[in-house]
Scaffold this motif. Structure first.
Motif, PDB file in Angstrom:
ATOM      1  N   ARG A 186      18.893  97.493-106.103  1.00  0.00           N
ATOM      2  CA  ARG A 186      17.634  98.164-106.398  1.00  0.00           C
ATOM      3  C   ARG A 186      16.495  97.199-106.066  1.00  0.00           C
ATOM      4  O   ARG A 186      16.411  96.097-106.615  1.00  0.00           O
ATOM      5  N   THR A 187      15.604  97.638-105.163  1.00  0.00           N
ATOM      6  CA  THR A 187      14.683  96.720-104.497  1.00  0.00           C
ATOM      7  C   THR A 187      13.223  97.108-104.697  1.00  0.00           C
ATOM      8  O   THR A 187      12.885  98.302-104.764  1.00  0.00           O
ATOM      9  N   VAL A 188      12.355  96.116-104.780  1.00  0.00           N
ATOM     10  CA  VAL A 188      10.911  96.325-104.714  1.00  0.00           C
ATOM     11  C   VAL A 188      10.342  95.366-103.660  1.00  0.00           C
ATOM     12  O   VAL A 188      10.934  94.313-103.388  1.00  0.00           O
ATOM     13  N   MET A 189       9.205  95.740-103.077  1.00  0.00           N
ATOM     14  CA  MET A 189       8.491  94.842-102.179  1.00  0.00           C
ATOM     15  C   MET A 189       7.223  94.375-102.878  1.00  0.00           C
ATOM     16  O   MET A 189       6.439  95.179-103.381  1.00  0.00           O
ATOM     17  N   ILE A 190       7.029  93.054-102.932  1.00  0.00           N
ATOM     18  CA  ILE A 190       5.840  92.444-103.511  1.00  0.00           C
ATOM     19  C   ILE A 190       4.974  91.946-102.364  1.00  0.00           C
ATOM     20  O   ILE A 190       5.416  91.129-101.552  1.00  0.00           O
ATOM     21  N   ALA A 191       3.727  92.437-102.291  1.00  0.00           N
ATOM     22  CA  ALA A 191       2.831  92.063-101.191  1.00  0.00           C
ATOM     23  C   ALA A 191       1.616  91.327-101.736  1.00  0.00           C
ATOM     24  O   ALA A 191       0.857  91.870-102.547  1.00  0.00           O
ATOM     25  N   GLY A 192       1.420  90.092-101.281  1.00  0.00           N
ATOM     26  CA  GLY A 192       0.260  89.308-101.684  1.00  0.00           C
ATOM     27  C   GLY A 192      -0.750  89.203-100.570  1.00  0.00           C
ATOM     28  O   GLY A 192      -0.696  89.933 -99.569  1.00  0.00           O
ATOM     29  N   ASP A 193      -1.677  88.301-100.730  1.00  0.00           N
ATOM     30  CA  ASP A 193      -2.719  88.071 -99.725  1.00  0.00           C
ATOM     31  C   ASP A 193      -2.085  87.663 -98.399  1.00  0.00           C
ATOM     32  O   ASP A 193      -1.170  86.854 -98.353  1.00  0.00           O
ATOM     33  N   GLY A 194      -2.569  88.241 -97.305  1.00  0.00           N
ATOM     34  CA  GLY A 194      -2.034  87.913 -95.995  1.00  0.00           C
ATOM     35  C   GLY A 194      -0.683  88.534 -95.709  1.00  0.00           C
ATOM     36  O   GLY A 194       0.090  88.012 -94.909  1.00  0.00           O
ATOM     37  N   ALA A 195      -0.388  89.669 -96.340  1.00  0.00           N
ATOM     38  CA  ALA A 195       0.901  90.334 -96.125  1.00  0.00           C
ATOM     39  C   ALA A 195       1.069  90.730 -94.666  1.00  0.00           C
ATOM     40  O   ALA A 195       0.093  91.002 -93.955  1.00  0.00           O
ATOM     41  N   HIS A 196       2.316  90.755 -94.212  1.00  0.00           N
ATOM     42  CA  HIS A 196       2.601  91.167 -92.838  1.00  0.00           C
ATOM     43  C   HIS A 196       2.081  92.588 -92.625  1.00  0.00           C
ATOM     44  O   HIS A 196       2.282  93.470 -93.453  1.00  0.00           O
ATOM     45  N   ARG A 197       1.388  92.806 -91.516  1.00  0.00           N
ATOM     46  CA  ARG A 197       0.737  94.103 -91.304  1.00  0.00           C
ATOM     47  C   ARG A 197       1.724  95.254 -91.169  1.00  0.00           C
ATOM     48  O   ARG A 197       1.364  96.420 -91.312  1.00  0.00           O
TER      49      ARG A 197
END
Length: 558
Positions: free
Chosen positions: A235-246
C-alpha cells in the motif's frame, strides 16, 4: 585600453557566448570595469542587466530570476524549462561576503548562479589594503567550482573556454549537480577606459563571441522502470516536496496511488492530489496502513512527513536527479533519477480512505474565523496572480495546512535553506519576465528584507504581510510551552516598526486589512504597482493544531 577593461569585457563576452543572458550587477569601484563592459555589451549582445545596490538582495534576486523560466505559463501548466544561468557581479571585500546567504540558498535549490567577484591584484592581498580579504574559496562547499583569475590574464580563447567550464558546471554538466560557481577576478588600476569608444571598438572588431564558445551537452539521466523499484503488492503513497519531478503527477495518476504534496511541489492540480497531508499523516490509523512511500522533491515542511520517512518498517523509493537526495534517516531502498513504464492501476478503497481523512481537516477549518489559515486559503484561491511566493517559517506551513483546491498560480518558496532571508528580493526576481507576483510573508520575514523594497523587477509585485507580532511558528512547537515572558523575549521577538511609514518611505502603496472581507477586497485590486497589504492577526497555534489533529467529534460528524 587598460588590461582590466579588456579582461572584464572578455569575461562578459564569454558568459554571453555560453548562454548567460541575465547579469545582476552591484555597483562598486573595483568592479567598475564590468560596469563599462556591461554598458557596451547591452548594445551589441543579447543580454540584459539588473542593477541591485545591496549584494545580499542581489543574490536572492538572481535566484528568483533564475527560476523565472520554470514558472507557470499563462494557463498555469508547468513550463518545460530548467532554471536559467544568471551572472552576479560585485566589488571586492565585504560585498562578496554579503552574497553568501543567497549563494547557500541557490546551492541547496540547485540554481545555476555564476558569481563574478572583482578582487584586488595579488600585490594588494594580505598586506592590509582596504576592502581586501581572501575571496577565492569564500563560498566553500556552496559552489561546485571556483576559478581565481590573475590580473594579467589575457582575454583570449583560453579565457572563454575557462568561463565556459564554469557555466557548464553551474548548469549541471556531466555528473555534477546544478548550482552556483565562483569566478574571482583580480583587476589592477586603472579601472576606467581612456575614452568612451574603446570597448565599442573591440566589440565591433571581434564580432560574435559565440564563435569561440565550447558546446556542452548536458548528460541525460536515464529513467528506471517502475516495476524494477516499486513493489506493486504494498500500500503506497507518493510524497512530493519542493522541486518535485514534473512527471510525478502523471505517475501517481496512472498508478492510482494517492499524492500528498507540499504547496511548492507544483502538483496540486493533479487528480491524484489529496489535500491536508500533515493532517492525514498525523492519523495513527492511516500511518499503520502505509507500507511504501515514493518521495519526489525535497519535503521540508512537516514533522509528520519526517517521522514517516524515518520509519524502518516501510519501503522508501526516492526520485531525485541530485546527489543530495532526500533521505535524512537513511531508510531509502532505491534512489532513481526518474521513472518510466508505470503500470495502470486504480486507487480504490485506499485513495477513498485518505480523501475521507482529508475531509476531517476541512471540517476543522472555520471559514468565518479571521486567522492565518483562512487568509492563506483565500489567497491560494485568488485568480489574479501569476506567481505566488511564500515566505518561510509559519507562512508556508499555514498554506500547507489550509489549502484544499488546486493552485491558481505558480508557487515559489526558498526551501533550499528554508530561511526567511531574501524573500522580497526573490519575489522581484520571479517577476523578471513580466509576471504578476504576489508575495506572502510574516512580519519578521518582511522586516528582514525591507531593503529589497527599493528594488524593481520586470513585472509587478504585491506583498501581503501576515502580521501576528513576531515568530509565531515557535508557538506551535514545544517552545510554545515556555513561560509567556520568556517566549516573547527569546522566540516571539516582535518588532516596533510602523509598516505603513516604511512602505511610504520606499514609494509603495499601503492598505490595512483587519477582516476576511478586507483581504478579499484587497485581492480584487489588480497587481499593477508595488503594494503592501498589511493583515493584522492574532497568533493561532490552537487553530493549526485543530487542522493537524481533528477531534473525534469532528470525524464522526461527517
Amino acid at each position: 585600453m587598460t588590461q582590466s577593461l579588456r579582461l572584464a569585457l572578455g569575461i562578459v563576452r564569454a558568459l554571453a557566448a555560453h548562454g548567460v543572458r541575465d547579469f545582476v550587477y552591484s555597483p562598486g569601484s573595483r568592479s567598475a570595469p564590468f560596469a563599462y563592459a556591461l554598458d557596451a555589451c547591452e548594445r551589441h549582445l543579447d543580454i540584459r542587466t539588473w542593477i541591485v545596490l545591496d549584494e545580499r538582495d542581489a543574490a536572492f534576486f538572481a535566484g528568483g530570476l533564475s527560476r523565472a523560466d520554470e514558472l507557470a505559463t499563462p494557463d498555469f501548466t508547468p513550463a518545460a524549462h530548467e532554471p536559467r544561468p544568471v551572472a552576479l557581479i560585485m566589488t571586492s571585500g565585504g560585498a562578496v561576503a554579503e552574497m553568501h546567504a543567497g549563494i547557500a540558498e541557490a546551492h541547496h535549490s540547485h540554481l545555476p548562479l555564476i558569481v563574478v567577484s572583482a578582487d584586488r591584484p595579488f600585490e594588494m592581498r594580505s598586506v592590509g589594503a582596504s576592502q581586501t580579504t581572501t575571496q577565492a574559496g569564500i563560498f566553500a562547499s556552496h559552489v561546485s567550482m571556483t576559478c581565481d583569475i590573475p590580473a594579467d590574464t589575457t582575454a583570449d580563447r583560453a579565457l572563454t573556454a575557462r568561463v565556459g567550464r564554469l557555466v557548464a558546471a553551474a548548469r549541471g554538466w556531466s555528473a555534477t549537480d546544478r548550482g552556483p560557481v565562483h569566478l574571482n577576478v583580480a583587476l589592477r588600476d586603472p579601472l576606467a577606459p581612456a575614452s568612451a569608444g574603446d570597448l565599442e571598438k573591440i566589440l565591433m572588431d571581434e564580432g560574435d563571441p559565440a564563435v569561440s564558445a565550447t558546446r556542452f551537452f548536458l548528460c541525460e539521466r536515464e529513467p528506471v522502470a517502475w516495476r524494477q523499484v516499486v513493489d506493486p503488492n504494498l500500500r503506497t503513497v507518493m510524497i512530493a516536496g519542493d522541486g518535485a519531478h514534473r512527471d510525478s503527477a502523471a505517475w501517481a495518476e496512472r498508478a492510482g496511488i494517492p499524492l500528498l504534496a507540499e504547496p511548492t511541489s507544483e502538483l496540486t492540480g493533479s487528480s491524484a492530489w489529496i489535500p491536508h497531508q500533515q493532517s492525514i499523516l498525523s492519523d495513527s490509523d492511516v500511518l499503520s496502513q502505509i507500507e511504501q512511500v515514493i518521495v519526489t522533491g525535497r519535503p521540508t515542511l512537516s514533522r509528520p512527513v519526517s517521522r514517516l520517512l524515518a520509519r524502518d518498517d516501510i519501503r522508501i523509493v526516492v526520485v531525485s536527479e541530485h546527489t543530495e537526495w532526500p533521505d535524512v534517516a537513511g531508510r531509502a531502498s532505491s534512489v532513481v533519477p526518474s521513472l518510466c513504464d508505470v503500470p495502470l492501476g486504480e486507487g480504490g478503497e485506499w485513495c477513498d480512505c485518505l480523501r475521507e481523512r482529508s475531509g476531517y481537516a476541512d471540517d476543522a477549518l472555520d471559514p468565518e474565523q479571521f486567522s492565518m489559515l483562512t487568509v492563506a486559503d483565500l489567497i491560494w484561491r485568488d485568480t489574479g496572480t501569476d506567481v505566488l511566493v511564500l515566505g518561510a517559517s509559519n507562512t508556508v506551513r499555514a498554506f500547507d495546512l489550509a489549502i484544499r483546491t488546486p493552485a491558481q498560480a505558480s508557487v515559489v518558496s526558498n526551501r533550499g535553506l528554508a530561511g526567511i532571508d531574501g524573500t522580497i528580493a526573490t519575489a522581484w526576481g520571479c517577476s523578471a519576465n513580466g509576471a504578476r507576483v504576489r508575495a506572502v510573508m510574516g512580519d519578521l520575514t518582511f522586516f528582514h528584507d525591507a531593503s529589497a523594497l527599493a528594488l524593481r523587477g520586470g513585472g509587478a509585485l504585491s506583498i501581503i504581510v501576515l502580521d501576528d507580532q513576531g515568530g509565531s511558528i515557535f508557538a506551535s512547537l514545544e517552545h510554545g510551552q515556555a513561560p509567556q515572558s520568556m517566549y516573547e523575549r527569546w522566540f516571539g521577538c516582535a518588532q516596533s516598526v510602523d509598516i505603513e511609514s516604511l512602505c511610504r518611505a520606499y514609494g509603495w502603496s499601503y492598505c490595512a486589512a483587519v477582516s476576511l472581507d478586507d483581504v478579499a477586497e484587497a485581492l480584487a485590486l489588480p497587481i499593477d504597482e508595488p503594494s503592501v497589504i498589511h493583515v493584522e492577526l492574532t497568533r493561532d497555534a490552537d487553530g493549526m493544531r485543530r487542522i493537524l489533529t481533528p477531534s473525534r467529534s469532528q470525524k464522526t460528524s461527517r
